[in-house]
Design a protein around this motif. Structure first.
Motif, PDB file in Angstrom:
ATOM      1  N   MET A   1      33.214  41.499  29.395  1.00 19.86           N
ATOM      2  CA  MET A   1      33.427  41.307  27.965  1.00 19.86           C
ATOM      3  C   MET A   1      32.358  40.476  26.797  1.00 19.86           C
ATOM      4  O   MET A   1      31.405  40.640  27.160  1.00 19.86           O
ATOM      5  CB  MET A   1      34.140  40.187  27.756  1.00 19.86           C
ATOM      6  N   GLU A   2      32.722  41.490  25.561  1.00 19.90           N
ATOM      7  CA  GLU A   2      31.462  41.732  24.973  1.00 19.90           C
ATOM      8  C   GLU A   2      31.227  40.421  23.474  1.00 19.90           C
ATOM      9  O   GLU A   2      30.437  39.639  23.875  1.00 19.90           O
ATOM     10  CB  GLU A   2      31.407  43.201  23.812  1.00 19.90           C
ATOM     11  N   ASP A   3      32.427  40.066  23.545  1.00 20.95           N
ATOM     12  CA  ASP A   3      32.499  39.341  22.460  1.00 20.95           C
ATOM     13  C   ASP A   3      32.431  37.578  23.697  1.00 20.95           C
ATOM     14  O   ASP A   3      32.821  37.539  24.529  1.00 20.95           O
ATOM     15  CB  ASP A   3      33.812  38.658  21.961  1.00 20.95           C
ATOM     16  N   THR A   4      31.599  36.475  22.698  1.00 20.61           N
ATOM     17  CA  THR A   4      30.859  35.994  23.587  1.00 20.61           C
ATOM     18  C   THR A   4      32.264  34.687  22.631  1.00 20.61           C
ATOM     19  O   THR A   4      31.587  33.282  22.418  1.00 20.61           O
ATOM     20  CB  THR A   4      29.760  35.747  23.345  1.00 20.61           C
ATOM     21  N   THR A   5      32.414  34.890  21.334  1.00 20.35           N
ATOM     22  CA  THR A   5      33.334  33.368  20.800  1.00 20.35           C
ATOM     23  C   THR A   5      34.792  33.725  21.526  1.00 20.35           C
ATOM     24  O   THR A   5      34.665  33.370  22.641  1.00 20.35           O
ATOM     25  CB  THR A   5      32.917  33.630  19.616  1.00 20.35           C
ATOM     26  N   PHE A   6      35.852  32.923  20.494  1.00 24.67           N
ATOM     27  CA  PHE A   6      36.934  32.956  20.327  1.00 24.67           C
ATOM     28  C   PHE A   6      37.687  34.466  20.766  1.00 24.67           C
ATOM     29  O   PHE A   6      38.878  34.737  20.913  1.00 24.67           O
ATOM     30  CB  PHE A   6      37.463  32.671  19.036  1.00 24.67           C
ATOM     31  N   GLY A   7      36.963  35.451  20.701  1.00 19.66           N
ATOM     32  CA  GLY A   7      37.528  37.008  20.877  1.00 19.66           C
ATOM     33  C   GLY A   7      37.485  37.524  22.083  1.00 19.66           C
ATOM     34  O   GLY A   7      38.840  37.968  22.131  1.00 19.66           O
ATOM     35  N   TRP A   8      36.798  36.718  22.938  1.00 20.84           N
ATOM     36  CA  TRP A   8      36.823  37.240  24.092  1.00 20.84           C
ATOM     37  C   TRP A   8      37.918  37.297  24.784  1.00 20.84           C
ATOM     38  O   TRP A   8      38.413  37.971  25.576  1.00 20.84           O
ATOM     39  CB  TRP A   8      36.436  36.084  24.972  1.00 20.84           C
ATOM     40  N   THR A   9      39.066  36.627  24.931  1.00 25.02           N
ATOM     41  CA  THR A   9      39.910  36.798  25.219  1.00 25.02           C
ATOM     42  C   THR A   9      40.923  37.877  24.886  1.00 25.02           C
ATOM     43  O   THR A   9      41.603  38.732  25.751  1.00 25.02           O
ATOM     44  CB  THR A   9      40.834  35.128  25.615  1.00 25.02           C
ATOM     45  N   CYS A  10      40.861  37.570  23.608  1.00 27.22           N
ATOM     46  CA  CYS A  10      42.131  38.775  23.144  1.00 27.22           C
ATOM     47  C   CYS A  10      41.450  39.752  23.371  1.00 27.22           C
ATOM     48  O   CYS A  10      42.318  40.700  23.484  1.00 27.22           O
ATOM     49  CB  CYS A  10      41.968  38.488  21.639  1.00 27.22           C
ATOM     50  N   GLU A  11      40.196  40.572  23.555  1.00 28.13           N
ATOM     51  CA  GLU A  11      39.298  41.707  23.771  1.00 28.13           C
ATOM     52  C   GLU A  11      39.979  41.332  25.580  1.00 28.13           C
ATOM     53  O   GLU A  11      39.893  42.759  25.748  1.00 28.13           O
ATOM     54  CB  GLU A  11      38.045  41.823  24.182  1.00 28.13           C
ATOM     55  N   MET A  12      39.758  41.256  26.152  1.00 26.67           N
ATOM     56  CA  MET A  12      40.127  40.952  27.886  1.00 26.67           C
ATOM     57  C   MET A  12      41.773  41.611  27.496  1.00 26.67           C
ATOM     58  O   MET A  12      41.514  42.375  28.719  1.00 26.67           O
ATOM     59  CB  MET A  12      40.541  40.213  28.579  1.00 26.67           C
ATOM     60  N   GLN A  13      42.986  41.356  26.751  1.00 23.08           N
ATOM     61  CA  GLN A  13      44.236  41.441  26.842  1.00 23.08           C
ATOM     62  C   GLN A  13      44.549  42.669  26.751  1.00 23.08           C
ATOM     63  O   GLN A  13      45.010  43.703  27.081  1.00 23.08           O
ATOM     64  CB  GLN A  13      44.622  40.289  25.789  1.00 23.08           C
ATOM     65  N   VAL A  14      43.507  43.151  25.072  1.00 27.77           N
ATOM     66  CA  VAL A  14      43.706  44.049  25.227  1.00 27.77           C
ATOM     67  C   VAL A  14      43.252  46.008  26.406  1.00 27.77           C
ATOM     68  O   VAL A  14      44.124  46.627  26.274  1.00 27.77           O
ATOM     69  CB  VAL A  14      42.705  44.934  23.205  1.00 27.77           C
ATOM     70  N   LYS A  15      41.971  45.114  26.395  1.00 26.75           N
ATOM     71  CA  LYS A  15      41.990  45.866  27.724  1.00 26.75           C
ATOM     72  C   LYS A  15      42.802  45.563  28.555  1.00 26.75           C
ATOM     73  O   LYS A  15      42.555  47.298  29.124  1.00 26.75           O
ATOM     74  CB  LYS A  15      40.117  45.422  27.922  1.00 26.75           C
ATOM     75  N   ALA A  16      42.892  45.374  29.321  1.00 24.78           N
ATOM     76  CA  ALA A  16      43.602  44.878  30.379  1.00 24.78           C
ATOM     77  C   ALA A  16      44.981  46.085  30.226  1.00 24.78           C
ATOM     78  O   ALA A  16      45.746  46.962  31.179  1.00 24.78           O
ATOM     79  CB  ALA A  16      44.525  43.762  30.457  1.00 24.78           C
ATOM     80  N   LEU A  17      45.669  46.190  28.867  1.00 19.00           N
ATOM     81  CA  LEU A  17      47.301  46.779  28.012  1.00 19.00           C
ATOM     82  C   LEU A  17      46.391  48.063  28.079  1.00 19.00           C
ATOM     83  O   LEU A  17      47.273  48.854  28.151  1.00 19.00           O
ATOM     84  CB  LEU A  17      47.270  46.221  26.964  1.00 19.00           C
ATOM     85  N   ARG A  18      45.485  48.147  27.667  1.00 18.49           N
ATOM     86  CA  ARG A  18      45.322  49.379  27.773  1.00 18.49           C
ATOM     87  C   ARG A  18      44.738  50.541  29.056  1.00 18.49           C
ATOM     88  O   ARG A  18      45.125  51.719  29.203  1.00 18.49           O
ATOM     89  CB  ARG A  18      43.618  50.215  26.489  1.00 18.49           C
ATOM     90  N   LYS A  19      44.877  49.944  30.328  1.00 15.28           N
ATOM     91  CA  LYS A  19      44.312  50.946  31.377  1.00 15.28           C
ATOM     92  C   LYS A  19      45.791  50.436  31.629  1.00 15.28           C
ATOM     93  O   LYS A  19      45.431  50.932  33.288  1.00 15.28           O
ATOM     94  CB  LYS A  19      43.343  49.385  31.859  1.00 15.28           C
ATOM     95  N   GLY A  20      46.696  49.458  31.246  1.00 10.91           N
ATOM     96  CA  GLY A  20      48.626  50.086  32.129  1.00 10.91           C
ATOM     97  C   GLY A  20      48.059  48.707  32.997  1.00 10.91           C
ATOM     98  O   GLY A  20      49.030  48.684  33.764  1.00 10.91           O
ATOM     99  N   LEU A  21      47.596  47.417  32.704  1.00 16.59           N
ATOM    100  CA  LEU A  21      47.280  46.583  33.725  1.00 16.59           C
ATOM    101  C   LEU A  21      48.564  45.530  33.258  1.00 16.59           C
ATOM    102  O   LEU A  21      48.349  45.089  31.523  1.00 16.59           O
ATOM    103  CB  LEU A  21      46.380  45.692  33.661  1.00 16.59           C
ATOM    104  N   ARG A  22      48.747  44.815  34.205  1.00 13.23           N
ATOM    105  CA  ARG A  22      49.779  43.897  33.866  1.00 13.23           C
ATOM    106  C   ARG A  22      50.009  42.251  33.388  1.00 13.23           C
ATOM    107  O   ARG A  22      48.748  42.007  34.298  1.00 13.23           O
ATOM    108  CB  ARG A  22      51.103  44.109  34.994  1.00 13.23           C
ATOM    109  N   VAL A  23      50.566  41.512  32.303  1.00 18.01           N
ATOM    110  CA  VAL A  23      49.430  40.724  31.925  1.00 18.01           C
ATOM    111  C   VAL A  23      50.593  39.564  32.198  1.00 18.01           C
ATOM    112  O   VAL A  23      52.018  40.044  31.708  1.00 18.01           O
ATOM    113  CB  VAL A  23      49.103  40.879  30.860  1.00 18.01           C
ATOM    114  N   THR A  24      50.275  39.038  32.506  1.00 18.40           N
ATOM    115  CA  THR A  24      51.441  37.266  32.918  1.00 18.40           C
ATOM    116  C   THR A  24      50.939  36.372  32.992  1.00 18.40           C
ATOM    117  O   THR A  24      49.809  35.840  32.573  1.00 18.40           O
ATOM    118  CB  THR A  24      51.695  37.675  34.500  1.00 18.40           C
ATOM    119  N   GLU A  25      52.028  35.740  31.911  1.00 11.44           N
ATOM    120  CA  GLU A  25      51.332  34.260  31.411  1.00 11.44           C
ATOM    121  C   GLU A  25      51.068  33.387  32.730  1.00 11.44           C
ATOM    122  O   GLU A  25      52.599  32.851  33.288  1.00 11.44           O
ATOM    123  CB  GLU A  25      52.232  33.843  30.306  1.00 11.44           C
ATOM    124  N   VAL A  26      50.447  32.112  32.690  1.00 14.68           N
ATOM    125  CA  VAL A  26      50.702  31.648  34.146  1.00 14.68           C
ATOM    126  C   VAL A  26      50.702  29.579  33.521  1.00 14.68           C
ATOM    127  O   VAL A  26      49.013  29.260  32.598  1.00 14.68           O
ATOM    128  CB  VAL A  26      49.640  31.449  35.383  1.00 14.68           C
TER     129      VAL A  26
END
Length: 67
Positions: A1-26
């Motif tokens: 992740m490049e963002d070191t503040t509040f945006g890192w979780t969103c960055e992670m989710q956008v990158k995962a979705l773009r790679k076609g990974l499945r995202v699940t809330e736990v």
């Protein structure tokens, strides 16, 4: 992740979705924080965090994927 503040979780989710990974809330358990939040405790903190999160989503949604 490049963002070191509040945006890192969103960055992670956008990158995962773009790679076609499945995202699940736990669900997780947690203890209440002691003290007052510096972010959610103020209007300006909430607005700044919200802006940063939305900016991160927009930034990584438009960014071209590199191999």
């Amino acid at each position: 992740m490049e963002d070191t503040t509040f945006g890192w979780t969103c960055e992670m989710q956008v990158k995962a979705l773009r790679k076609g990974l499945r995202v699940t809330e736990v669900p997780v358990s947690y203890r209440r924080r002691i003290g007052v939040s510096k972010i959610a405790g103020t209007v300006s903190g909430t607005v700044r965090a919200g802006w940063k999160i939305l900016w991160t989503i927009a930034r990584y949604s438009r960014k071209r994927e590199t191999p």
